[in-house]
Design a protein around this motif. Structure first.
Motif, short mmCIF file in Angstrom:
data_model
loop_
_atom_site.label_atom_id
_atom_site.label_comp_id
_atom_site.label_asym_id
_atom_site.label_seq_id
_atom_site.Cartn_x
_atom_site.Cartn_y
_atom_site.Cartn_z
N PRO A 146 49.97 34.62 90.37
CA PRO A 146 48.81 34.18 91.16
C PRO A 146 48.46 35.18 92.26
CG PRO A 146 50.28 32.34 90.76
CD PRO A 146 51.01 33.57 90.29
N GLN A 147 49.47 35.86 92.81
CA GLN A 147 49.21 36.84 93.86
C GLN A 147 48.35 37.99 93.35
OE1 GLN A 147 52.24 35.53 93.16
NE2 GLN A 147 52.41 34.22 94.99
N VAL A 148 48.59 38.40 92.09
CA VAL A 148 47.77 39.47 91.50
C VAL A 148 46.32 39.02 91.39
CG1 VAL A 148 47.32 40.76 89.36
CG2 VAL A 148 49.64 40.63 90.29
N LEU A 149 46.11 37.76 90.99
CA LEU A 149 44.74 37.25 90.89
C LEU A 149 44.07 37.25 92.25
CD1 LEU A 149 45.83 36.41 88.09
CD2 LEU A 149 44.54 34.28 88.34
N THR A 150 44.81 36.86 93.28
CA THR A 150 44.24 36.85 94.62
C THR A 150 43.92 38.26 95.10
OG1 THR A 150 45.47 34.84 95.19
CG2 THR A 150 44.64 36.16 97.02
N GLN A 151 44.80 39.21 94.80
CA GLN A 151 44.53 40.60 95.17
C GLN A 151 43.30 41.13 94.45
OE1 GLN A 151 48.38 42.22 94.08
NE2 GLN A 151 48.98 42.43 96.22
N LEU A 152 43.15 40.75 93.21
CA LEU A 152 41.98 41.19 92.45
C LEU A 152 40.71 40.58 93.04
CD1 LEU A 152 40.96 42.78 90.02
CD2 LEU A 152 41.32 40.74 88.61
N ARG A 153 40.78 39.32 93.42
CA ARG A 153 39.63 38.67 94.06
C ARG A 153 39.24 39.39 95.34
NH1 ARG A 153 41.23 33.57 97.27
NH2 ARG A 153 41.84 35.29 98.63
N ASP A 154 40.22 39.82 96.11
CA ASP A 154 39.94 40.49 97.38
C ASP A 154 39.46 41.92 97.19
OD1 ASP A 154 40.73 38.19 98.67
OD2 ASP A 154 42.77 38.89 99.06
N ALA A 155 39.84 42.54 96.06
CA ALA A 155 39.53 43.95 95.85
C ALA A 155 38.22 44.19 95.11
CB ALA A 155 40.67 44.63 95.07
N ARG A 156 37.75 43.18 94.38
CA ARG A 156 36.61 43.42 93.48
C ARG A 156 35.49 42.40 93.75
NH1 ARG A 156 35.76 46.28 89.00
NH2 ARG A 156 34.32 45.55 87.40
N PRO A 157 34.25 42.88 93.80
CA PRO A 157 33.14 41.93 93.92
C PRO A 157 33.03 41.07 92.66
CG PRO A 157 32.43 44.19 94.41
CD PRO A 157 33.80 44.27 93.79
N PRO A 158 32.59 39.83 92.78
CA PRO A 158 32.43 39.00 91.59
C PRO A 158 31.27 39.51 90.73
CG PRO A 158 31.57 37.89 93.54
CD PRO A 158 32.25 39.13 94.02
N PRO A 159 31.29 39.17 89.45
CA PRO A 159 32.26 38.32 88.77
C PRO A 159 33.53 39.07 88.40
CG PRO A 159 30.60 39.01 87.21
CD PRO A 159 30.16 39.55 88.55
N LEU A 160 34.64 38.33 88.31
CA LEU A 160 35.94 38.92 88.00
C LEU A 160 36.34 38.71 86.54
CD1 LEU A 160 37.91 37.64 91.12
CD2 LEU A 160 36.71 39.80 90.87
N THR A 161 35.46 38.09 85.77
CA THR A 161 35.81 37.67 84.41
C THR A 161 36.33 38.82 83.57
OG1 THR A 161 34.06 36.01 84.57
CG2 THR A 161 35.00 36.39 82.40
N MET A 162 35.60 39.95 83.55
CA MET A 162 35.98 41.05 82.68
C MET A 162 37.28 41.70 83.14
SD MET A 162 35.44 42.57 79.93
CE MET A 162 33.82 41.89 79.55
N ALA A 163 37.44 41.88 84.44
CA ALA A 163 38.68 42.49 84.94
C ALA A 163 39.89 41.64 84.57
CB ALA A 163 38.60 42.68 86.45
N LEU A 164 39.77 40.33 84.69
CA LEU A 164 40.87 39.44 84.33
C LEU A 164 41.13 39.48 82.82
CD1 LEU A 164 39.79 36.46 86.59
CD2 LEU A 164 41.94 37.73 86.82
N ALA A 165 40.06 39.53 82.04
CA ALA A 165 40.21 39.57 80.58
C ALA A 165 40.88 40.87 80.15
CB ALA A 165 38.85 39.43 79.91
N VAL A 166 40.49 41.98 80.76
CA VAL A 166 41.11 43.27 80.43
C VAL A 166 42.59 43.25 80.79
CG1 VAL A 166 41.18 45.72 81.05
CG2 VAL A 166 39.00 44.62 80.51
N LEU A 167 42.93 42.68 81.92
CA LEU A 167 44.33 42.56 82.32
C LEU A 167 45.12 41.80 81.26
CD1 LEU A 167 46.74 42.68 84.21
CD2 LEU A 167 45.73 40.82 85.54
N ALA A 168 44.59 40.66 80.83
CA ALA A 168 45.28 39.85 79.82
C ALA A 168 45.39 40.61 78.50
CB ALA A 168 44.56 38.53 79.62
N ASP A 169 44.32 41.32 78.12
CA ASP A 169 44.33 42.05 76.85
C ASP A 169 45.32 43.20 76.87
OD1 ASP A 169 42.41 40.37 75.86
OD2 ASP A 169 40.73 41.74 76.20
N LEU A 170 45.43 43.90 78.00
CA LEU A 170 46.38 45.00 78.09
C LEU A 170 47.80 44.50 77.89
CD1 LEU A 170 44.96 47.03 81.13
CD2 LEU A 170 44.99 47.75 78.73
N VAL A 171 48.13 43.38 78.52
CA VAL A 171 49.47 42.82 78.37
C VAL A 171 49.70 42.37 76.93
CG1 VAL A 171 51.07 41.04 79.15
CG2 VAL A 171 49.54 42.13 80.79
N ALA A 172 48.66 41.77 76.33
CA ALA A 172 48.78 41.34 74.95
C ALA A 172 48.99 42.52 74.01
CB ALA A 172 47.52 40.56 74.53
#
Length: 204
Positions: free
Chosen positions: A104-130
Motif C-alpha cells: 500500500p505504501q508504494v501505491l501512496t507514493q505513486l499517488r503523490d508522485a504522479r498526476p491522475p489518472p493513475l490507472t495505467m501506471a498501476l496496471a504497468v506495475l502489475a504487468d511487470l510483476v506478472a
C-alpha cells in the motif's frame, strides 16, 4: 435521510437482474457485501462482476462469496492507499498491483508522485510483476518514471521489457536495462550481481 439512502441502494442491488443468476442464499450474501461496499463509497460493479464470473465458472457458493468479500477488502485497501478521490478504474488497477505484491505504501507514493489518472501506471506495475520482474524492482522503476512519463511511455516500456524477456533476458535484468536505456533514474535491480553491468539481450 441516511437510512433512506441506504435502503434505496439495497433495493437497487437486489433489483439488479444480473444477480438473479445466483442462487437465493448466495445472492443474499453477495448483496450484503455489495451494500456494505456502496455504503463505504467503494465501487460495486467489480464486486458484481466477480460474483458473475464465479457463476460462469461453476464455482461453489462459498468460493463465490469469499472472492467477493476479498475483493471488497482489497478495494478498501486500495482506496486507503490512493485516497478518497481515486476513481473506480484506479481502485481496480490498485487491487491488481496489490495482488501482484506491491505494498500500500508504494501505491501512496505513486499517488503523490504522479498526476491522475493513475490507472495505467498501476496496471504497468502489475504487468511487470506478472512478467517475472521482482516487485521491488518493478515498483522502483514505475515510481522513478511516474513524475514525467506519459501513459504511452509506460506502455511502450512494458512492451519492450516483455519483448526482451521473450528473447531470453532475465525479467529483472530486462527491466533494469530498459530503464537505463530510457533514462529512468533511481531504478535499481537487485537481481544484477554487484560489479556486473547489465547488458541488453541479443537480438535475432
Amino acid at each position: 435521510m441516511m437510512l433512506t439512502v441506504l435502503l434505496l441502494m439495497t433495493q437497487i442491488a437486489v433489483q439488479d437482474p444480473r444477480l438473479e443468476r445466483l442462487d437465493p442464499e448466495t445472492r443474499s450474501l453477495v448483496v450484503s457485501v455489495v451494500d456494505s461496499a456502496r455504503a463505504a463509497g467503494l465501487p460495486s460493479e467489480p464486486l458484481i462482476q466477480r460474483a458473475l464470473e464465479g457463476v460462469t465458472k461453476g464455482a461453489p457458493s462459498p468460493r463465490i462469496v469469499a472472492a467477493v468479500r476479498r475483493l471488497a477488502t482489497d478495494l478498501g485497501t486500495a482506496r486507503e492507499a490512493l485516497g478518497s478521490r481515486a476513481t473506480a478504474p484506479e481502485l481496480e488497477a490498485g487491487v491488481a498491483a496489490l495482488r501482484a505484491g506491491a505494498s500500500p505504501q508504494v501505491l501512496t507514493q505513486l499517488r503523490d508522485a504522479r498526476p491522475p489518472p493513475l490507472t495505467m501506471a498501476l496496471a504497468v506495475l502489475a504487468d511487470l510483476v506478472a512478467s517475472g520482474v521482482p516487485v521491488d524492482s518493478a515498483s522502483a522503476i514505475v515510481l522513478a518514471a511516474a513524475p514525467t512519463a506519459r501513459d504511452a511511455d509506460l506502455v511502450e516500456f512494458r512492451r519492450a521489457v516483455e519483448r526482451d524477456i521473450s528473447l531470453g533476458a532475465p525479467p529483472g535484468a530486462a527491466a533494469s536495462v530498459r530503464a537505463l536505456n530510457t533514462g529512468i533514474r533511481g531504478a535499481t535491480d537487485a537481481s544484477i550481481p554487484p560489479g556486473q553491468p547489465p547488458r541488453p539481450p541479443s537480438r535475432p
